[in-house]
Design an enzyme around this catalytic site. Structure first.
Site, PDB file in Angstrom:
ATOM      1  N   LYS A   1     -19.670 -11.196  10.441  1.00  0.00           N
ATOM      2  CA  LYS A   1     -19.091 -11.419  11.741  1.00  0.00           C
ATOM      3  C   LYS A   1     -18.023 -10.302  11.869  1.00  0.00           C
ATOM      4  O   LYS A   1     -17.500  -9.976  12.993  1.00  0.00           O
ATOM      5  CB  LYS A   1     -18.559 -12.712  11.746  1.00  0.00           C
ATOM      6  CG  LYS A   1     -17.070 -13.126  10.860  1.00  0.00           C
ATOM      7  CD  LYS A   1     -16.020 -12.610  11.126  1.00  0.00           C
ATOM      8  CE  LYS A   1     -14.870 -12.578  10.035  1.00  0.00           C
ATOM      9  NZ  LYS A   1     -13.647 -12.004  10.347  1.00  0.00           N
TER      10      LYS A   1
ATOM     11  N   PHE B   1      -0.458  -6.378  -5.854  1.00  0.00           N
ATOM     12  CA  PHE B   1      -0.681  -5.023  -6.141  1.00  0.00           C
ATOM     13  C   PHE B   1       0.695  -4.366  -5.811  1.00  0.00           C
ATOM     14  O   PHE B   1       0.906  -4.215  -4.744  1.00  0.00           O
ATOM     15  CB  PHE B   1      -1.890  -4.443  -5.231  1.00  0.00           C
ATOM     16  CG  PHE B   1      -2.045  -3.057  -5.339  1.00  0.00           C
ATOM     17  CD1 PHE B   1      -2.904  -2.393  -6.243  1.00  0.00           C
ATOM     18  CD2 PHE B   1      -1.365  -2.379  -4.327  1.00  0.00           C
ATOM     19  CE1 PHE B   1      -3.085  -0.919  -6.525  1.00  0.00           C
ATOM     20  CE2 PHE B   1      -1.953  -0.724  -4.322  1.00  0.00           C
ATOM     21  CZ  PHE B   1      -2.474  -0.227  -5.444  1.00  0.00           C
TER      22      PHE B   1
END
Ligand code: NAD
Ligand code: 13P
Length: 346
Positions: free
Chosen positions: A206, A41
């Site tokens: 998590k 990107f």
């Protein structure tokens, strides 16, 4: 030739380390092309240079993984369509919030027979309910998608310190074995389990537990409290996963993607770190500010995942069943003080 070409879609902290690991294996394994493409990107660095050009000149991702050589066979490519065009194997590893947009751009641009794997921890929540990132990839692009999750703090793997990981696959063991082959390394031991949803939900959820553990650290409540939060968090992860997908296996929570990732993320992860700072400031500074200040462009997944999980829980009337998940979101959004994290799970 019938050698597989691999493209890594993403080049953040973990994306860069994954490219390094894969590139090292691709050089050794005859059934893979040497060159590994990595979509970047594009961004302009403070000195005016383009990140993708600097990566190709120096063989280092100077912004997201400074000081680590990626391997000469990693080629940074800022053009998404070009980067994926010839790939037979696509490795997705970007912060989860960007995947919907990336998938839209990739429709019709990839090989029909391409195989995918997602290393992305996170999910999307739609009107119809939660959508895992591997499902988003599968449905939008019409391809099979495995997942790889585990106790894998990227900077430690970059230094080639030993760790383990779990591949989750749906039906096709041969394809799972191919991914294991691509990632497995003497310092990175990968095992495959036939439980995509279980593995991906472990990796996703998590991050919410890690935020809770960070609050405990910021409040200086000690190791016993933190262990209690980790245990309660793991129990909520299992209950939530099984409510969403009855196919999820108990044994998945004992793989690297389960208990091991909880431990490492609650000890050394970025979610933990920013949540600690949030609690130290008594919730007076936002996570967006702390993320920008402390992570230099890297992205937190836990805060948005807590919101996404909360929406699912609220929509289904399950909020009271998940006090830890619920409270993490209420603290992140400023409705409860950080100290609520221990009060509500008692
Ligand atoms: P990161 O946190 O370093 O995020 C930065 C990346 O996001 C950069 O590549 C940046 O270019 C990109 N980005 C910023 N804005 C963007 C936009 N608008 N569109 C597309 N990309 C944009 O990324 P990461 O550490 O590689 O994490 C990717 C995934 O891997 C996450 O789901 C994370 O939970 C998971 N993961 C990370 C680690 C780790 O230790 N870093 C370990 C295991 C799993
Ligand atoms: P953080 O995003 O909290 O750093 O966790 C990284 C990770 O997923 C380790 O397995």
């Amino acid at each position: 030739s019938n050698k597989s070409k691999v493209t890594v879609v993403g080049s953040g902290n973990w994306g860069s380390v994954a490219a390094k690991l894969i590139a090292s294996n691709a050089l050794k394994l005859p059934s893979f092309h040497d060159e590994v493409r990595m979509w970047v990107f594009e961004e302009t660095l403070s000195n005016g240079e383009k990140l993708s050009e600097v990566i190709n000149q120096t063989n280092e991702n100077v912004k997201y993984l400074p000081g680590v050589k990626l391997g000469k066979n990693v080629v940074a490519d800022p053009d998404l369509e070009h980067a994926v065009r010839d790939a037979n194997m696509l490795v997705f590893v970007t912060p989860h919030q960007f995947m919907e947009g990336i998938c839209k751009r990739l429709v019709g641009k990839i090989k029909k027979e391409a195989e995918a794997i997602s290393l992305i921890k996170g999910m999307e929540v739609k009107m119809e309910g939660p959508c895992m990132i591997s499902t988003l990839i599968s449905e939008k692009l019409g391809i099979n998608c495995c997942v790889l999750m585990g106790a894998n703090i990227a900077n430690e793997i970059a230094e080639e310190k030993f760790s383990e990981a779990t591949v989750g696959y749906r039906g096709n063991k041969e394809i799972a074995d191919r991914w294991v082959q691509l990632f497995n390394h003497p310092y990175f031991i990968v095992s495959a389990v036939q439980d995509v949803e279980g593995v991906e939900l472990c990796g996703t959820l998590k991050n919410v537990v890690a935020i809770a553990a960070g609050f405990v650290d910021g409040l200086e409540m000690g190791n016993n409290t933190k262990a209690a939060i980790m245990r309660i968090g793991l129990r909520e992860m299992k209950a939530f996963s099984k409510l969403l997908f009855s196919s999820v296996n108990d044994s998945t929570f004992f793989e690297s993607c389960g208990v091991a990732d909880i431990i490492t993320t609650c000890l050394g992860g970025r979610n933990r770190k920013c949540a600690e700072a949030f609690a130290r400031h008594g919730g007076k500074r936002t996570f967006d500010e702390l993320e920008a200040e402390m992570l230099q462009g890297q992205k937190l997944q836990g805060v948005s995942t807590a919101k996404e999980v909360y929406e699912v829980l609220r929509h289904r009337g399950w909020l009271e069943l998940f006090p830890l998940f619920t409270t993490v979101h209420e603290i992140c959004s400023g409705r409860l003080p950080p100290s609520a994290i221990v009060e509500t799970v008692k």
